[in-house]
Design a protein around this motif. Structure first.
Motif, short mmCIF file in Angstrom:
data_model
loop_
_atom_site.label_atom_id
_atom_site.label_comp_id
_atom_site.label_asym_id
_atom_site.label_seq_id
_atom_site.Cartn_x
_atom_site.Cartn_y
_atom_site.Cartn_z
N ALA A 1 0.82 -1.22 0.00
CA ALA A 1 0.00 0.00 0.00
C ALA A 1 0.85 1.26 0.00
N GLY A 2 2.16 1.11 0.13
CA GLY A 2 3.06 2.25 0.02
C GLY A 2 3.36 2.97 1.33
N PHE A 3 3.13 2.31 2.47
CA PHE A 3 3.44 2.95 3.74
C PHE A 3 4.93 3.22 3.85
N ALA A 4 5.29 4.41 4.29
CA ALA A 4 6.70 4.77 4.44
C ALA A 4 7.31 4.09 5.66
N ALA A 5 6.49 3.90 6.70
CA ALA A 5 7.00 3.29 7.93
C ALA A 5 5.84 2.82 8.80
N LEU B 1 9.26 13.93 14.44
CA LEU B 1 9.16 13.54 15.84
C LEU B 1 10.03 12.33 16.15
N PHE B 2 9.96 11.31 15.29
CA PHE B 2 10.62 10.05 15.58
C PHE B 2 11.99 9.90 14.91
N GLY B 3 12.38 10.89 14.12
CA GLY B 3 13.71 10.86 13.52
C GLY B 3 13.89 9.75 12.51
N ILE B 4 12.86 9.50 11.72
CA ILE B 4 12.93 8.41 10.74
C ILE B 4 12.76 8.96 9.33
N GLY B 5 13.40 8.30 8.37
CA GLY B 5 13.21 8.65 6.97
C GLY B 5 13.94 9.92 6.57
#
Length: 462
Positions: A37-41, A258-262
């Motif tokens: 579905a294309g979720f980034a995370a 917020l979570f420092g991802i991507g």
């Protein structure tokens, strides 16, 4: 085509529990559906020690899965110094992006309330020590939750699956916390939550599933999973009057920050779409320094980075537009005053009109002062609509709020609005609903000028 296929911007599920036994039979398929579905995370969140260990293991197996480590208030009774040390060690892993979920649950009281409060404080201390955001659970414990957060000094985290009232949301945001919305916002009886969702500023909004719980309509009563979050996102976009892509872009950026991802691009947008409107960001320069202007608080509007490193050329702008007829209108706006670049506006607007586009300019009304001539006749036939920031009912209030470069700025704004009607078909004035702004007097003023007045909410940009 599915609903997920229509989203151009990848979503992030900021709170799910992929470790739980409800996923034992098809966990890989659930993850694969989210990936397709294309979720980034996905952030899979620990709620007890074993669940936290499983969450961490899953984060090691999939690049796009991250973990949060913590003990839910239901399990606070089992907390120990050894568990604290285990969480502290796990938090060193680079796939761990938060502490939690932790907090208070006075609905079920599976753990004594004094124990819940103490374990909550311990995990907040761990978040502070590890410099990680905290994921907070609060159910029927608003007052104690906010008191403990306030005394902790923590200013980075999220109130997940928010179920509090407007006062709690405002207090949390004032402390720096994000508000995360789950499937219940799609329920017909969730009137208070819908109202809160409609007023949360963009920068504080997150979305989650809390899977396997709290499935959105039309899956209510069934096991939840990350790919169902599209329905929650779509409902939120409708409540906020923007597109599904807008919500995806806003909440994905917020989650990444917020979570420092991507990856977050450092490149500013020249042309940026919100709903079916294309905005053009052509300068940072402005002759006002308005106290309420978003550019003094953030580089982003609706998830688009707007602070330019350099001013784009006319060719850059035209390339960024593409086909202007695709949009209901093309608006010169951005982080600065577009009529600072009057020649660029004229040339690009002429090109847009030649390619079947509709043109609007959002301006502070200082153009004649800036260029030391009457520029309005030059815009005739090029501009379909102009929106002028009136921002106050009188000169004193205007000077206080807008801090203009020019001494006679307010009088020039009034003159600009009055004379714009002679050259531009559609003219409106805008004010932001702020303390000190008399909206009734602003209405009287614009009625006398013969133009429409639009009242904007503070922090409601784009």
């Amino acid at each position: 085509m599915t609903e997920n296929d229509e989203i151009k911007v990848a979503l992030i599920d900021t709170h799910c529990h992929l470790d739980m036994p409800q996923f034992d039979d098809d966990r890989q398929e659930v993850i694969r559906r989210a990936e397709k579905a294309g979720f980034a995370a996905l952030i899979t969140v620990g709620s007890d020690l074993q669940g936290t260990l499983k969450a961490l293991k899953l984060s090691q197996q999939y690049d796009f899965i991250y973990a949060s480590v913590g003990i839910h208030p239901h399990d606070a009774k089992d907390f120990s110094e050894q568990i604290y040390e285990d969480l502290k060690e796990m938090a060193k892993n680079n796939k761990v992006v938060a502490i939690g979920e932790t907090g208070l649950d006075y609905h079920y009281d599976h753990s004594p309330r004094d124990v819940q409060r103490e374990v909550f404080r311990r995990q907040l201390a761990l978040a502070r020590e590890t410099n990680l955001p905290v994921i907070v659970h609060s159910r029927e414990a608003n007052e104690d939750t906010m008191a403990i957060l306030s005394e902790s000094g923590i200013s980075s985290g999220v109130l997940h699956c928010f179920s509090g009232d407007t006062q709690m949301a405002e207090e949390a945001m004032s402390m720096g916390f994000s508000i995360s919305i789950a499937g219940p916002v799609t329920f017909k009886k969730s009137l208070r939550l819908r109202e809160i969702v409609s007023i949360i500023p963009d920068d504080y909004l997150l979305i989650e599933t809390d899977a396997p719980y709290l499935s959105p309509e039309p899956y209510r009563g069934k096991r939840n999973e990350p790919c169902y979050m599209t329905h929650t996102a779509k409902h939120i976009s409708e409540l906020r009057g923007i597109s599904l892509d807008d919500i995806a872009r806003i909440t994905t950026l917020n989650a990444k920050r917020l979570f420092g991802i991507g990856f977050i691009s450092e490149e500013a947008a020249i042309a940026y779409q919100i709903r079916d409107i294309l905005y053009l960001n052509i300068t940072n320069r402005c002759t006002n320094a308005c106290s309420f202007c978003v550019k003094f608080r953030s580089d982003f509007v609706k998830g688009h980075r707007l602070r330019l490193g350099h001013e784009p050329t006319e060719d850059d702008i035209i390339r960024a537009i593409g086909d202007p007829s695709r949009y209901s209108e093309v608006v010169f706006c951005g982080y600065g005053e577009p009529l600072q670049r009057i020649d660029t506006v004229k040339h690009v607007a002429k090109w847009i009109k030649e390619h079947n586009g509709r043109v609007r300019v959002n301006t502070n009304g200082h153009a004649n002062l800036i260029h030391k001539r009457d520029v309005l006749p030059e815009l005739k036939g090029l501009i379909d609509s102009v929106s002028v920031s009136l921002d106050a009912q009188d000169e004193a209030t205007y000077n206080t709020l807008c801090k203009p470069v020019y001494k006679d700025a307010f009088r020039e704004v009034i003159r600009f609005i009055r004379e714009a009607k002679e050259h531009i078909p559609d003219v409106q004035a805008t004010v932001v609903d702020l303390e000190g702004v008399d909206l009734d007097k602003c209405r009287e003023l614009t009625e006398g000028l013969g133009v429409k007045l639009r009242i904007r909410k503070l922090d409601a940009v784009g």
